[in-house]
Design an enzyme around this catalytic site. Structure first.
Site, mmCIF file in Angstrom:
data_model
loop_
_atom_site.group_PDB
_atom_site.id
_atom_site.type_symbol
_atom_site.label_atom_id
_atom_site.label_comp_id
_atom_site.label_asym_id
_atom_site.label_seq_id
_atom_site.Cartn_x
_atom_site.Cartn_y
_atom_site.Cartn_z
ATOM 1 N N ASP B 94 0.871 -1.174 0.000
ATOM 2 C CA ASP B 94 0.000 0.000 0.000
ATOM 3 C C ASP B 94 0.910 1.227 0.000
ATOM 4 O O ASP B 94 2.141 1.102 -0.015
ATOM 5 C CB ASP B 94 -0.949 -0.026 1.206
ATOM 6 C CG ASP B 94 -0.200 0.112 2.518
ATOM 7 O OD1 ASP B 94 1.026 0.282 2.514
ATOM 8 O OD2 ASP B 94 -0.847 0.041 3.574
ATOM 9 N N ASP B 268 -7.734 -7.708 0.619
ATOM 10 C CA ASP B 268 -6.743 -7.945 1.672
ATOM 11 C C ASP B 268 -7.352 -7.504 2.979
ATOM 12 O O ASP B 268 -8.238 -6.645 3.001
ATOM 13 C CB ASP B 268 -5.486 -7.097 1.450
ATOM 14 C CG ASP B 268 -5.731 -5.657 1.884
ATOM 15 O OD1 ASP B 268 -6.427 -4.936 1.153
ATOM 16 O OD2 ASP B 268 -5.281 -5.259 2.983
ATOM 17 N N CYS B 308 -6.750 -28.242 7.061
ATOM 18 C CA CYS B 308 -5.488 -27.579 7.408
ATOM 19 C C CYS B 308 -4.807 -28.345 8.550
ATOM 20 O O CYS B 308 -5.453 -29.105 9.266
ATOM 21 C CB CYS B 308 -5.715 -26.110 7.771
ATOM 22 S SG CYS B 308 -6.138 -25.797 9.498
ATOM 23 N N HIS B 337 -4.978 -21.424 10.428
ATOM 24 C CA HIS B 337 -6.320 -21.883 10.059
ATOM 25 C C HIS B 337 -7.132 -20.776 9.390
ATOM 26 O O HIS B 337 -7.768 -21.005 8.351
ATOM 27 C CB HIS B 337 -7.072 -22.402 11.291
ATOM 28 C CG HIS B 337 -8.523 -22.636 10.996
ATOM 29 N ND1 HIS B 337 -8.996 -23.773 10.375
ATOM 30 C CD2 HIS B 337 -9.608 -21.838 11.183
ATOM 31 C CE1 HIS B 337 -10.304 -23.676 10.200
ATOM 32 N NE2 HIS B 337 -10.702 -22.511 10.681
#
Lengths: 373, 373
Positions: B94, B268, B308, B337
């Site tokens: 960013d 994001d 996972c 996770h």
């Protein structure tokens, strides 16, 4: 048959250092060995898979802490400590004695046991030898330690004598309370503070009991290093050759090698992970305090001679950045390196014993590491 | 040729969701995609190797934070951000605008740029569009964001209009300042707050500049979710079909799918790792606050449908224990996770778009996850 069996492979011709193996229900470990500490059923910041990768063969966990959180009943219900924390290799649990006695004014010792208040919420608890073994049986480690009293340093002779005699009486109660001798090996602990005659007395009393292993407790509690080595050197010759010898709470590279020199097979300490979280690491050239400004633009590895993933993949500058920012990854990467360093040190020590050159190996290591002796 | 090229594979027949690829100097990423945030050149508690294992394809890092610590000059000297942090796949930085504007009373905006005091030591700094791009050029990410102003919510119309017009003028300066267009793709940011006419104005201004990608900024800043979806739905149709579209700062499972539905390709957010460190996880049945007492003896996995390593190897009871004890391993396992969950969600979303059933997929997910709509 006992759960634990020691096999002496050889003694170094240059020194008293021993090469051996300990067979446990969860596999065999090579000795001398360093045991990473997983206080609360986790070696801080490190995954079991990573312990495997760094060739850790056995870890230690703390009975007092697990009794407090999450409670040994929960660990037992989970199927025991191995399953709870996903570690399928050997585990050793201490008895909680050391932690309870460290509580200082929060605890009161009687012949029956120790009354104390939780370090977390002040709640009242009582641990006796029977209770300690009950908890350790529930946790299910391969090696469990007797409930002893670890006298502080300094302590007067009378206190230490009373304390070691109580520890012997408590050992007898531990043995009687132990419900799973086929699955878990109970180790006795020799006390006696810094008094050689009391060490002798304790050794003679403790060694009367036929146990699968014995520990030297009450050292590395604040005394000068030379005093520790001296007391240790006096004590180990009393110990049987066919049983493993465990020096409790020792973990600096120099102390480990001095212990091995004096015939010790097993050591444990929180030191490598604790100093890692503060940004200090062991390297082949001595300790490095990575948060120092001098490393801000140092793009070389922590230790050029180390082959751990931290040294292979990251620069001192990056590790310093993580530590300065309190990033968890910094604690992880440095903890991994420090544990790897001690495990590798003991692997090298084993090879040196095999080659009858342990004393030479130790001298070379000390010279490089920067010890003057 | 630009450093960044977008390839539209197809648009879902059930919805406006787009399936595509973005080609960058460090490899190709599949869109729509969720980008884990590595604020200080580390996705908190997670190793790059683990990001690879969870199939993260691109990560985001923060210019403001890296400018402060360790300093972009150090990162540049290390060989750039990829090398510094040992991540060889795409990175997006960013511009620092959002962080600087979040400093509130500590900053002062002028046409030239923003004067502000460090959140760490109060030292004075000045960031202009030119300075932001200089820093981003030094960091060396594949995708770099223009220096914009993100208006708060609520904000009055006049403020937002002034702000978006300044953002356009700053974009022009960013483009001129950008030294490495062959290596780093500069994205422009559409602002305009919650005012549709201002969103239109900003889109028209920003899209005049031929850039390799465009972002929608200034959403998910405190407004009601429905308002965000509404503004987004109004804005994306202005954006070109042949360029990637990035919605900044969005990361809850529902927001991600709502964004994809409206034609967004990239998102994001720090949410998955931040809530993980507080002990909250996403699961296929909705959020779970693992520190709740109800999980103390729950020996089942976090999410029975998740593959996972955290879900395969550890129980809710163990994870709760770690979180309650503030153990680093708890933050690690839960962070892994949550990131895995969002990455997998976007992978499933891509498959659903490919199969022309994204709207159905979204409805099914919401029903299971416990959203009422």
């Amino acid at each position: 048959m006992s759960a634990i069996r020691y096999e002496l492979i050889k003694t170094c011709k240059e020194s008293g250092a021993r090469l051996g193996r300990i067979h446990t229900p969860h596999g065999t470990i090579d000795t001398p060995i360093f045991m990473p500490v997983g206080t609360l059923a986790t070696v801080k910041s490190i995954l079991p898979e990573e312990l495997h990768t760094m060739k850790a063969q056995i870890i230690l966990s703390n009975t007092y802490h697990l009794y407090m959180r999450p409670g040994h009943d929960i660990v037992e219900q989970a199927g025991g400590l191995h399953k709870f924390m996903n570690w399928n290799k050997p585990i050793l649990t201490d008895s909680g004695g050391f932690q309870v006695f460290s509580l200082g004014p929060l605890r009161k010792i009687t012949e029956e046991g120790v009354q104390f208040r939780s370090h977390l919420d002040g709640s009242k608890h009582f641990i006796s030898p029977e209770k300690a073994i009950e908890i350790e049986n529930a946790l299910g480690a391969d090696i469990i330690m007797a409930f002893d009293e670890c006298a502080p340093y300094p302590a007067d002779r009378m206190y230490v004598k009373d304390s070691l005699e109580r520890t012997t009486r408590w050992l007898e109660r531990c043995i009687k309370a132990h419900k799973k001798p086929q699955e878990q090996g109970l180790f006795g602990i020799i006390q006696g503070g810094m008094y050689k005659d009391l060490r002798k007395q304790s050794a003679q009393e403790i060694l009367q009991y036929d146990l699968p292993g014995y520990a030297v407790g009450g050292l590395s509690v604040g005394e000068p290093k030379e005093m520790m080595y001296d007391v240790l050197e006096y004590t180990t010759p009393f110990m049987p050759k066919d049983k493993p010898r465990y020096l409790m709470g020792v973990g600096s590279p120099d102390d480990l090698l001095e212990a091995v020199l004096r015939g010790i097979d097993m050591c444990d300490c929180v030191l490598p992970t604790r100093i890692a979280r503060n940004g200090t690491v062991f390297t082949s050239q001595g300790k490095v305090v990575i948060r120092n400004a001098t490393y801000a633009r140092d793009f070389s590895p922590l230790d050029p001679e180390c082959d751990c993933p931290t040294c292979k993949n990251y620069s001192r500058a990056y590790l310093r950045h993580l530590v300065k920012c309190n990033e968890i990854l910094g604690a992880r990467l440095l903890s991994y390196h420090n544990l790897h360093f001690l495990i590798k040190l003991m692997e090298d020590a084993r090879q040196a014993i095999m080659d009858d050159r342990f004393l030479t190996f130790k001298k070379e290591f000390f010279k490089k590491y920067g010890y003057t002796k």
